[in-house]
Scaffold this motif. Sequence first.
Motif, PDB file in Angstrom:
ATOM      1  N   TYR A  88       0.827  -1.208   0.000  1.00 48.20           N
ATOM      2  CA  TYR A  88       0.000   0.000   0.000  1.00 48.20           C
ATOM      3  C   TYR A  88       0.862   1.260   0.000  1.00 48.20           C
ATOM      4  CZ  TYR A  88      -4.260  -2.675   0.874  1.00 48.20           C
ATOM      5  OH  TYR A  88      -5.324  -3.527   0.754  1.00 48.20           O
ATOM      6  N   PHE A  89       1.948   1.240   0.739  1.00 48.74           N
ATOM      7  CA  PHE A  89       2.804   2.425   0.765  1.00 48.74           C
ATOM      8  C   PHE A  89       3.483   2.650  -0.584  1.00 48.74           C
ATOM      9  CE2 PHE A  89       3.444   1.525   5.548  1.00 48.74           C
ATOM     10  CZ  PHE A  89       2.188   2.042   5.811  1.00 48.74           C
ATOM     11  N   GLY A  90       3.805   1.550  -1.264  1.00 50.65           N
ATOM     12  CA  GLY A  90       4.363   1.694  -2.605  1.00 50.65           C
ATOM     13  C   GLY A  90       3.375   2.339  -3.564  1.00 50.65           C
ATOM     14  N   ILE A  91       2.100   1.963  -3.451  1.00 49.51           N
ATOM     15  CA  ILE A  91       1.067   2.570  -4.293  1.00 49.51           C
ATOM     16  C   ILE A  91       0.901   4.040  -3.925  1.00 49.51           C
ATOM     17  CG2 ILE A  91      -1.386   2.517  -4.886  1.00 49.51           C
ATOM     18  CD1 ILE A  91      -1.292  -0.513  -4.239  1.00 49.51           C
ATOM     19  N   ALA A  92       0.912   4.342  -2.619  1.00 48.21           N
ATOM     20  CA  ALA A  92       0.767   5.732  -2.184  1.00 48.21           C
ATOM     21  C   ALA A  92       1.907   6.602  -2.690  1.00 48.21           C
ATOM     22  CB  ALA A  92       0.702   5.784  -0.652  1.00 48.21           C
ATOM     23  N   ALA A  93       3.098   6.039  -2.750  1.00 43.02           N
ATOM     24  CA  ALA A  93       4.266   6.825  -3.149  1.00 43.02           C
ATOM     25  C   ALA A  93       4.407   6.960  -4.657  1.00 43.02           C
ATOM     26  CB  ALA A  93       5.534   6.193  -2.561  1.00 43.02           C
ATOM     27  N   HIS A  94       4.133   5.885  -5.403  1.00 45.31           N
ATOM     28  CA  HIS A  94       4.448   5.879  -6.840  1.00 45.31           C
ATOM     29  C   HIS A  94       3.268   5.565  -7.738  1.00 45.31           C
ATOM     30  CE1 HIS A  94       8.535   5.944  -5.328  1.00 45.31           C
ATOM     31  NE2 HIS A  94       8.347   4.801  -4.695  1.00 45.31           N
ATOM     32  N   GLY A  95       2.095   5.273  -7.170  1.00 44.11           N
ATOM     33  CA  GLY A  95       0.971   4.848  -7.989  1.00 44.11           C
ATOM     34  C   GLY A  95       1.087   3.366  -8.322  1.00 44.11           C
ATOM     35  N   TYR A  96       0.163   2.904  -9.137  1.00 43.86           N
ATOM     36  CA  TYR A  96       0.149   1.488  -9.505  1.00 43.86           C
ATOM     37  C   TYR A  96       1.184   1.199 -10.585  1.00 43.86           C
ATOM     38  CZ  TYR A  96      -4.174   0.710  -6.897  1.00 43.86           C
ATOM     39  OH  TYR A  96      -5.112   0.591  -5.896  1.00 43.86           O
ATOM     40  N   GLY A  97       1.602  -0.075 -10.607  1.00 41.76           N
ATOM     41  CA  GLY A  97       2.532  -0.503 -11.640  1.00 41.76           C
ATOM     42  C   GLY A  97       3.629  -1.430 -11.165  1.00 41.76           C
ATOM     43  N   GLU A  98       3.730  -1.643  -9.844  1.00 39.73           N
ATOM     44  CA  GLU A  98       4.790  -2.510  -9.325  1.00 39.73           C
ATOM     45  C   GLU A  98       4.424  -3.974  -9.519  1.00 39.73           C
ATOM     46  OE1 GLU A  98       7.412  -3.354  -5.269  1.00 39.73           O
ATOM     47  OE2 GLU A  98       5.807  -1.858  -5.272  1.00 39.73           O
ATOM     48  N   PHE A 117      -6.733  -2.475  -3.417  1.00 38.40           N
ATOM     49  CA  PHE A 117      -7.702  -1.433  -3.753  1.00 38.40           C
ATOM     50  C   PHE A 117      -7.183  -0.048  -3.357  1.00 38.40           C
ATOM     51  CE2 PHE A 117     -10.092  -4.877  -4.978  1.00 38.40           C
ATOM     52  CZ  PHE A 117     -11.379  -4.552  -5.355  1.00 38.40           C
ATOM     53  N   PRO A 118      -7.687   1.018  -3.959  1.00 37.92           N
ATOM     54  CA  PRO A 118      -6.993   2.310  -3.926  1.00 37.92           C
ATOM     55  C   PRO A 118      -7.318   3.232  -2.760  1.00 37.92           C
ATOM     56  CG  PRO A 118      -8.814   2.426  -5.480  1.00 37.92           C
ATOM     57  CD  PRO A 118      -8.784   1.006  -4.960  1.00 37.92           C
ATOM     58  N   LEU A 119      -8.389   3.010  -2.006  1.00 41.81           N
ATOM     59  CA  LEU A 119      -8.800   4.017  -1.035  1.00 41.81           C
ATOM     60  C   LEU A 119      -7.773   4.199   0.078  1.00 41.81           C
ATOM     61  CD1 LEU A 119     -10.889   6.031  -0.119  1.00 41.81           C
ATOM     62  CD2 LEU A 119     -12.089   4.189   1.070  1.00 41.81           C
ATOM     63  N   TYR A 120      -7.274   3.115   0.640  1.00 42.39           N
ATOM     64  CA  TYR A 120      -6.317   3.222   1.744  1.00 42.39           C
ATOM     65  C   TYR A 120      -5.029   3.928   1.318  1.00 42.39           C
ATOM     66  CZ  TYR A 120      -3.329   1.831   5.642  1.00 42.39           C
ATOM     67  OH  TYR A 120      -2.461   1.834   6.707  1.00 42.39           O
ATOM     68  N   PRO A 121      -4.370   3.514   0.236  1.00 42.89           N
ATOM     69  CA  PRO A 121      -3.163   4.261  -0.152  1.00 42.89           C
ATOM     70  C   PRO A 121      -3.459   5.711  -0.507  1.00 42.89           C
ATOM     71  CG  PRO A 121      -3.763   2.664  -1.843  1.00 42.89           C
ATOM     72  CD  PRO A 121      -4.584   2.352  -0.633  1.00 42.89           C
ATOM     73  N   GLY A 122      -4.653   5.985  -1.040  1.00 42.63           N
ATOM     74  CA  GLY A 122      -5.003   7.376  -1.318  1.00 42.63           C
ATOM     75  C   GLY A 122      -5.101   8.199  -0.047  1.00 42.63           C
ATOM     76  N   LEU A 123      -5.687   7.638   1.012  1.00 41.06           N
ATOM     77  CA  LEU A 123      -5.767   8.340   2.285  1.00 41.06           C
ATOM     78  C   LEU A 123      -4.392   8.506   2.914  1.00 41.06           C
ATOM     79  CD1 LEU A 123      -8.966   6.667   3.796  1.00 41.06           C
ATOM     80  CD2 LEU A 123      -8.764   8.972   2.849  1.00 41.06           C
ATOM     81  N   ALA A 215     -21.371   2.477   0.996  1.00 38.39           N
ATOM     82  CA  ALA A 215     -21.120   1.171   0.382  1.00 38.39           C
ATOM     83  C   ALA A 215     -20.134   1.303  -0.778  1.00 38.39           C
ATOM     84  CB  ALA A 215     -22.427   0.551  -0.095  1.00 38.39           C
ATOM     85  N   ALA A 216     -20.254   2.381  -1.559  1.00 37.91           N
ATOM     86  CA  ALA A 216     -19.291   2.613  -2.636  1.00 37.91           C
ATOM     87  C   ALA A 216     -17.893   2.805  -2.076  1.00 37.91           C
ATOM     88  CB  ALA A 216     -19.719   3.829  -3.458  1.00 37.91           C
ATOM     89  N   GLY A 217     -17.776   3.528  -0.954  1.00 33.25           N
ATOM     90  CA  GLY A 217     -16.473   3.683  -0.312  1.00 33.25           C
ATOM     91  C   GLY A 217     -15.901   2.368   0.168  1.00 33.25           C
ATOM     92  N   ALA A 218     -16.762   1.520   0.740  1.00 31.07           N
ATOM     93  CA  ALA A 218     -16.304   0.194   1.171  1.00 31.07           C
ATOM     94  C   ALA A 218     -15.789  -0.611  -0.003  1.00 31.07           C
ATOM     95  CB  ALA A 218     -17.446  -0.554   1.865  1.00 31.07           C
ATOM     96  N   GLY A 219     -16.433  -0.463  -1.167  1.00 28.38           N
ATOM     97  CA  GLY A 219     -15.987  -1.183  -2.350  1.00 28.38           C
ATOM     98  C   GLY A 219     -14.647  -0.727  -2.874  1.00 28.38           C
ATOM     99  N   LEU A 220     -14.212   0.464  -2.474  1.00 29.36           N
ATOM    100  CA  LEU A 220     -12.885   0.953  -2.856  1.00 29.36           C
ATOM    101  C   LEU A 220     -11.828   0.621  -1.819  1.00 29.36           C
ATOM    102  CD1 LEU A 220     -13.804   4.491  -4.245  1.00 29.36           C
ATOM    103  CD2 LEU A 220     -13.000   2.526  -5.577  1.00 29.36           C
TER     104      LEU A 220
END
Length: 459
Positions: A88-98, A117-123, A215-220
């Motif tokens: 998750y920290f890698g996604i937060a720092a560099h985005g997806y792709g690893e 999923f993206p919500l946690y690294p986004g926060l 519910a939409a937030g939970a899905g992310l």
Amino acid sequence: MTEFHTLARPDVPDAVGAPRLPRPGGRGRPDGGFRRPRAESLTGAPAALALFLAVRLTGALLVLASARSAGHAHPLALLGRSWDSLWYFGIAAHGYGEIRADHHHGELFVRSDLAFFPLYPGLVRAVTTVLPVGWGAAGLLVSWASAVLAAYGIHLVGRRLYGGAVATVLVLLWAVLPHSVVLSMAYTEPLLTAFAAWALYAVLSGRWVWAGVLAAGAGLARPNGFAVAAAVLAAAGWELRRRARARAPRTAHGTGTGTGTAHSPGSPDGPAASRAPGPGGPRPAADSGGPVHRLWTGAALAPLGWCGYVLWVGVRQGDPLGGYFRVQDQWGSRFDLGRGSVEFVRHFMVHATRSVHPLTVVIVVLALLLFALLLADRAPLPLLVYCGVLLLVVLGGSGYFASKPRFLLPAFPLLIPPARALVRTARARPWHAVLVVGALTGLSFAYGAYLVVFARAAL
């Protein structure tokens, strides 16, 4: 409190438009509805939250003390930078792709961060943008704040259905689960539970748009977050069915079937939504487009988070409908109708080597028993659907079996039957309840420290 209708207060009027979601078997309040809480009904929440914080803070401190005594140079890193949190920290720092490739038991595994999923690294990224903290500290802040919000939402759900005592014990039991140490770590289960608890509370109180948004937030937040959308959709479908039956001629539904939905609008047992707030007599359950419009809006919003991310991954992988599931398959996670779980248990019974696994199997079996009790307790439909979908994912999916108790942490409604039983015990034999809570707390602290510091097994 063995009967749902005992929670109704004669001095609290029913809210017009409140949903009448069923309890299987049709037993419930005389009007079948859920009352909206008055302001004073929330006064027990601070005590429950203080108890939750005390338990979890003590558990985290014991983990840190155990880590220091075991010679770990950076004990806090065990909570903030372990296993999935690094992805998750890698996604937060560099985005997806690893993408990482590694060998395990002679097999090559190619794993992509698109499985997360993206919500946690986004926060987490948002926290590091606002505060001068590192990724691990930001992840812990998000998780701890989510855990507190989840505990508050759990208390509201429990109080709405069973009263303040059960609500407080429900929060306490969630805090002392064997794997509740995860609530103190940089993981996504607290975030999912927060969205789930507040979405279920929104459904029970008739706030359909909020239920859909949450519910939409939970899905992310997590792959199993679609369980929240399933609960909202099931509740919305039942409410639409009830309203359609309420609009039918009285002779068509004057004789109920025991579901709690077929009553004459003007009768004492009729729906709360069908009684006019003032003079003018009874009216149809939904005689204006507003409530129905909000219901449809909430139902439409609920699956957008999960479906949107799955489709985005699929498009990125060149297969809109199957790309995400292929990514999960690379991680060894697939829905195989429980064959993987059965095979693991069979292998474990013959070749048990880890002390983590026995309690893991016990927790999964207990979860099934608790779900059976929840069904027997005739819990509201959205709670049953939510827990049922989570259990289906856990039992029907393959993957790392030791992680399954963590996946069940968001299934807090499973704790309602033991919470009600513990309240009854506390009223009859207080010291027995104290001993039970003390034993569960000690097990939670000891097992949590063992999992994080000594087991060296992925959670």
